[in-house]
Write an enzyme that holds these catalytic residues in place. Structure first.
Site, mmCIF file in Angstrom:
data_model
loop_
_atom_site.group_PDB
_atom_site.id
_atom_site.type_symbol
_atom_site.label_atom_id
_atom_site.label_comp_id
_atom_site.label_asym_id
_atom_site.label_seq_id
_atom_site.Cartn_x
_atom_site.Cartn_y
_atom_site.Cartn_z
ATOM 1 N N SER A 28 0.738 -1.330 0.063
ATOM 2 C CA SER A 28 -0.041 -0.051 0.037
ATOM 3 C C SER A 28 0.870 1.012 -0.035
ATOM 4 O O SER A 28 0.707 2.220 -0.736
ATOM 5 C CB SER A 28 -0.892 0.011 0.966
ATOM 6 O OG SER A 28 -1.985 -0.976 1.172
ATOM 7 N N ARG A 32 1.486 4.412 -2.967
ATOM 8 C CA ARG A 32 1.361 5.732 -2.644
ATOM 9 C C ARG A 32 2.561 6.537 -2.972
ATOM 10 O O ARG A 32 2.532 7.681 -3.106
ATOM 11 C CB ARG A 32 0.787 5.909 -1.300
ATOM 12 C CG ARG A 32 -0.680 5.405 -1.260
ATOM 13 C CD ARG A 32 -1.008 4.861 0.253
ATOM 14 N NE ARG A 32 -2.785 4.700 0.345
ATOM 15 C CZ ARG A 32 -3.061 3.445 -0.115
ATOM 16 N NH1 ARG A 32 -2.416 2.404 -0.630
ATOM 17 N NH2 ARG A 32 -4.597 3.426 0.405
ATOM 18 N N GLY A 100 -5.814 -4.099 -7.940
ATOM 19 C CA GLY A 100 -6.873 -3.196 -7.286
ATOM 20 C C GLY A 100 -6.658 -1.766 -6.862
ATOM 21 O O GLY A 100 -7.175 -0.662 -7.110
ATOM 22 N N SER A 173 -13.465 0.935 3.080
ATOM 23 C CA SER A 173 -12.566 0.963 2.017
ATOM 24 C C SER A 173 -11.610 1.977 1.946
ATOM 25 O O SER A 173 -11.838 3.155 1.542
ATOM 26 C CB SER A 173 -13.159 0.640 0.714
ATOM 27 O OG SER A 173 -12.238 0.720 -0.310
ATOM 28 N N GLN A 175 -9.332 2.091 -0.258
ATOM 29 C CA GLN A 175 -9.140 2.172 -1.670
ATOM 30 C C GLN A 175 -10.051 3.374 -2.065
ATOM 31 O O GLN A 175 -9.854 4.303 -3.024
ATOM 32 C CB GLN A 175 -9.233 1.172 -2.626
ATOM 33 C CG GLN A 175 -8.036 0.185 -2.307
ATOM 34 C CD GLN A 175 -7.995 -1.140 -3.195
ATOM 35 O OE1 GLN A 175 -9.161 -1.238 -3.961
ATOM 36 N NE2 GLN A 175 -7.123 -1.733 -3.107
ATOM 37 N N ASP A 321 -6.611 -8.134 4.437
ATOM 38 C CA ASP A 321 -5.874 -9.083 3.482
ATOM 39 C C ASP A 321 -5.557 -10.267 4.262
ATOM 40 O O ASP A 321 -4.864 -10.837 3.509
ATOM 41 C CB ASP A 321 -4.741 -8.262 2.916
ATOM 42 C CG ASP A 321 -5.349 -6.979 1.989
ATOM 43 O OD1 ASP A 321 -6.390 -7.150 1.607
ATOM 44 O OD2 ASP A 321 -4.470 -5.893 1.813
ATOM 45 N N ARG A 352 -12.609 -14.893 -1.619
ATOM 46 C CA ARG A 352 -11.602 -15.427 -0.658
ATOM 47 C C ARG A 352 -12.410 -16.264 0.120
ATOM 48 O O ARG A 352 -11.927 -17.264 0.918
ATOM 49 C CB ARG A 352 -10.796 -14.503 -0.071
ATOM 50 C CG ARG A 352 -9.595 -13.964 -0.949
ATOM 51 C CD ARG A 352 -8.801 -12.934 -0.434
ATOM 52 N NE ARG A 352 -7.581 -12.708 -1.086
ATOM 53 C CZ ARG A 352 -6.914 -11.405 -1.051
ATOM 54 N NH1 ARG A 352 -7.109 -10.555 -0.092
ATOM 55 N NH2 ARG A 352 -5.820 -11.392 -2.072
ATOM 56 N N ARG A 393 -2.525 -14.412 -2.132
ATOM 57 C CA ARG A 393 -2.515 -14.453 -0.738
ATOM 58 C C ARG A 393 -2.982 -15.896 -0.330
ATOM 59 O O ARG A 393 -2.789 -16.586 0.668
ATOM 60 C CB ARG A 393 -3.469 -13.464 -0.045
ATOM 61 C CG ARG A 393 -2.540 -12.046 -0.155
ATOM 62 C CD ARG A 393 -3.382 -10.955 0.803
ATOM 63 N NE ARG A 393 -3.185 -9.483 0.233
ATOM 64 C CZ ARG A 393 -1.833 -9.091 0.457
ATOM 65 N NH1 ARG A 393 -0.654 -9.632 1.005
ATOM 66 N NH2 ARG A 393 -1.601 -7.783 0.199
HETATM 67 C C1 S3P Z 1 -5.630 -1.214 0.089
HETATM 68 C C2 S3P Z 1 -6.911 -1.431 0.456
HETATM 69 C C3 S3P Z 1 -7.537 -2.518 0.646
HETATM 70 C C4 S3P Z 1 -6.854 -3.797 0.679
HETATM 71 C C5 S3P Z 1 -5.965 -3.845 -0.500
HETATM 72 C C6 S3P Z 1 -4.940 -2.516 -0.334
HETATM 73 C C7 S3P Z 1 -5.116 -0.002 -0.013
HETATM 74 O O1 S3P Z 1 -8.643 -2.657 -0.207
HETATM 75 O O2 S3P Z 1 -7.378 -5.277 0.658
HETATM 76 O O3 S3P Z 1 -5.118 -4.903 -0.780
HETATM 77 O O4 S3P Z 1 -3.871 0.028 -0.397
HETATM 78 O O5 S3P Z 1 -5.585 0.992 -0.050
HETATM 79 P P1 S3P Z 1 -10.157 -2.011 0.004
HETATM 80 O O6 S3P Z 1 -10.123 -0.799 0.156
HETATM 81 O O7 S3P Z 1 -11.053 -2.532 -1.286
HETATM 82 O O8 S3P Z 1 -10.593 -2.710 1.389
#
Ligand code: S3P
Length: 439
Positions: A28, A32, A100, A173, A175, A321, A352, A393
């Site tokens: 993560s 960023r 994602g 979330s 994200q 995760d 999952r 994972r």
């Molecule tokens: C992440 C947020 C999570 C996580 C992903 C990384 C991030 O997803 O599952 O592996 O870096 O912001 P969600 O925001 O969909 O929960």
């Protein structure tokens, strides 16, 4: 990749995990560092960058938008920031692989550019829900086309006039939150995002570290558009989500004692430690320090008898995760473990809940999938063959299950382990896991 090229793991039963290891950098934070480093004024120097396919997809995407990025070289990356308005239209669509995080965060960031752009991904990413970002971004004024089912490819049209919104996320979330905050950098006025439960806050911390004003009050985070980001030095800690495999492996394998070095301990990420401790794990947190605004520590883990628990739903986003490997811990625990409130697991790199229930059942474990979680009765783990469905994972979680299995565990479809944990096979092998690969 054709089926024949697909990597398989063959993991021998038994053994213990010992020694010291530093798992690769936090995924993560790595994403960023590239995104915000590119938008900053001046240079951002990164160490500990994750050289995995997901974060490399982000790095290539920003290079394709004209950002000069040196590295990665042993985790070191140097980004010459182009400022908030310095990105250039790439020649082609940006392919983001399995990631994602890249797609959702970049949707927000790119909604504010002056050029059109298309984002694509692999089969798994192309099946994941994007409406959760496209919806609120559209409310901000973004113009984004997704497929009829709300998935990638995403076509983002430039020169949109974005305005800040005050958005309550229906799902917890990070994200979505980050995507909207990144769009908010380009919006007129104030963008606020409220979360139903705390989620990882790396975006907010890095923005603050780069001198951008971010206000948090309770579950609501806000920023004003039109500020400036300043390039900084970023030391990325080891990824607690990668360390998680070893925390569980060493807990379930008798005779284990492992030191995991320089692990990121951001409180929005440490649910795995709370859950394992509730199950009876022996984990000691040592050498706690603050590294550039992110807490870091060494973790010592020794094998312990684990017991089944009801996992408190408030810990779910803080360990989101880690559930594949938590299910393995539950399979090796005494008694029943119940997870609820985790329907988000169904829309990760794979479903999952279903994929883990199927795999555990094929190893003889009593694991029942529910709509929003799983019920697992701890007991013996048998030998067998499981399919990871290309989910990194899940492949690594079942590798650790072999420590307690009665025979070999074979895992299909493991190439994507490289998305988050390059070198997993070698590091796990050195620690004592009997893991081999086959094409
Ligand atoms: C992440 C947020 C999570 C996580 C992903 C990384 C991030 O997803 O599952 O592996 O870096 O912001 P969600 O925001 O969909 O929960």
């Amino acid at each position: 990749m054709s089926k024949n090229d697909e990597l398989r793991f063959i993991v021998n039963p038994g053994g213990a995990l010992t020694g010291r290891l530093r798992v690769p950098g936090d995924k993560s934070i790595s994403h960023r560092s590239i995104m915000l480093g590119s938008l900053a004024e001046g240079e951002t120097g990164v160490s500990g960058f994750l050289e995995g396919e997901d974060s490399l997809a982000t790095l290539s995407a920003f290079r394709a938008m004209g950002v000069q990025i040196e590295g990665p070289d042993a985790g070191r990356v140097r980004i010459q920031g182009v400022g908030l308005h310095g990105l250039k239209a790439p020649a082609d669509a940006l392919y983001l692989g399995n990631s994602g995080t890249s797609m959702r965060l970049m949707s927000g960031l790119l909604a504010g550019q002056a050029f059109d752009i298309t984002l694509t991904g692999d089969a798994s990413l192309s099946g994941r829900p994007m409406k959760r970002v496209v919806g609120p971004l559209t409310t901000m004024g973004a113009r984004i086309d997704a497929t009829a089912t709300g998935t990638a490819p995403l076509q983002i049209y430039g020169s949109a006039n974005l305005s800040g919104i005050d958005y309550m996320m229906p799902v917890a979330s990070a994200q979505v939150k980050s995507s909207l905050l990144l769009a908010g950098l380009y919006a007129s006025g104030r963008t606020c995002v409220s979360e139903p439960a705390p989620t990882r806050d790396h975006t907010e911390r890095m923005l603050t570290g780069m001198g951008y004003a971010v206000q948090r009050k309770g579950n609501r985070v806000c920023l004003e558009g039109g500020g400036v980001l300043r390039g900084i030095a970023i030391d990325i800690p080891a990824d607690i989500s990668s360390a998680a495999f070893f925390l569980v492996g060493a807990s379930i394998a008798p005779g284990s004692e492992l030191m995991l070095e320089h692990v990121g301990m951001n409180p929005t990420r440490t649910g795995i430690i709370d859950i394992l401790r509730r199950m009876g794990a022996d984990i000691t947190v040592m050498n706690e320090q603050d590294v550039g605004g992110e807490p870091v520590a060494d973790l010592r883990v020794k094998s312990a008898q684990l017991n089944g628990i009801e996992i408190p739903p408030e810990l779910v986003p803080l360990a989101i995760d880690e559930f594949p490997v938590i299910f393995v811990a539950a399979a090796c625990a005494q008694g029943r473990t119940v997870l609820t409130g985790a329907e988000e697991l169904r829309v990760k790199e794979s479903d999952r809940i279903q994929v883990m229930a199927d795999g555990l059942q094929s190893l003889g474990v009593n694991a029942q999938a529910t709509a929003d979680g799983m019920i697992i009765e701890g007991g013996p783990v048998g030998a067998g063959c499981v399919d990871s469905h290309g989910d990194h994972r899940i492949a690594m979680a079942f590798s650790m299950a072999a420590l307690r299995a009665s025979g070999n565990i074979e895992i299909n479809n493991c190439t994507n382990v490289n998305t988050s944990f390059p070198g997993f096979v070698e590091q796990a092998g050195r620690a004592g896991l009997g893991i081999n690969t086959r094409k």
